[in-house]
Design an enzyme around this catalytic site. Sequence first.
Site, short mmCIF file in Angstrom:
data_model
loop_
_atom_site.label_atom_id
_atom_site.label_comp_id
_atom_site.label_asym_id
_atom_site.label_seq_id
_atom_site.Cartn_x
_atom_site.Cartn_y
_atom_site.Cartn_z
N HIS A 165 -7.41 6.92 -19.69
CA HIS A 165 -8.20 5.69 -19.50
C HIS A 165 -8.56 5.05 -20.83
O HIS A 165 -9.74 4.79 -21.13
CB HIS A 165 -9.46 5.96 -18.66
N ASP A 195 -7.22 4.52 -8.14
CA ASP A 195 -7.15 4.65 -9.60
C ASP A 195 -7.88 5.90 -10.13
O ASP A 195 -8.79 6.42 -9.49
CB ASP A 195 -7.81 3.43 -10.27
N ASP A 196 -7.48 6.29 -11.34
CA ASP A 196 -8.21 7.24 -12.20
C ASP A 196 -8.01 8.72 -11.86
O ASP A 196 -8.60 9.57 -12.50
CB ASP A 196 -9.72 6.95 -12.26
N HIS A 248 -11.00 4.06 -5.95
CA HIS A 248 -10.99 5.04 -7.05
C HIS A 248 -11.14 6.47 -6.53
O HIS A 248 -12.24 6.87 -6.16
CB HIS A 248 -12.12 4.72 -8.04
N HIS A 301 -1.61 4.60 -15.15
CA HIS A 301 -2.91 3.98 -15.47
C HIS A 301 -3.34 4.37 -16.90
O HIS A 301 -4.52 4.38 -17.22
CB HIS A 301 -3.93 4.45 -14.44
#
Length: 247
Positions: free
Chosen positions: A115, A60-61, A208, A111
């Site tokens: 964020h 993620d991210d 991540h 995603h």
Amino acid sequence: MFIILRKRNIAWFLSAMLFFGVSWSGYHLAMHPAMKKWQQENILVSKIDTEEKVVALTYDDGPDPVNTPAVLDALKKHKAQATFFVLGKRVAAQPEIIKRMKAEGHEIGSHGYSHPDYNKYKKAGIADDIIRTSEAIRKASGDNPSWFRPPGGYLSYDMVDICREHNLTIAYWTYQQDSKDWRNGVGAGQIAGHITRHLEPGQIIVLHDGAPNGLQTAKATDLLLSALKKQGYRVVTMSELIKAGKQ
Ligand SMILES: [Zn+2]
């Protein structure tokens, strides 16, 4: 005396069970009361039902200019494919990393744009953010994403409706497989150790590449893939994982 002690022990045991049971169900309720229903409708997946030794690695991210290529190198070394849940803003800044992901057989999921905290958004705002992110991914990779991982694990009826409208399936993660690799100071050995200790067929493992601790995540990926191979596990993308599930 012995009997009293035993009775006391049983009472202790029962109250501990009760406490554990209550907090456990409380945790699941805290995620979202409709989670089970969404799983049954196949709009949300957090684990698949299978006896086959197969797991999905998800990141993620990102993309991050340093950490993501390091994760990609580790995956390449072990010939493993993963799913990256990317941020639209970072995709627009680094489309070449998205192109590399695609060329190396990884799956690219959404995603959100930067964020976002969807708790602060109305339905139209969530829809705009999701559409904008899909567009950024399509522009960089040529494909629309088919998976969405809600930032911060946020879930709501509105968000799920929007995902349904835009043909996005929600890829949650398996509760036991959150190693908190994003926390600064967490080492690669700790991350890989957490994952191998909690390993079961059908899990979705969350990592991540976009966090400042991402180089430890990349090292953990290398350690983990060696351990998974030894245990006879296959590492796949989200779409491949679904295919391995019981019908
Ligand atoms: Zn995130």
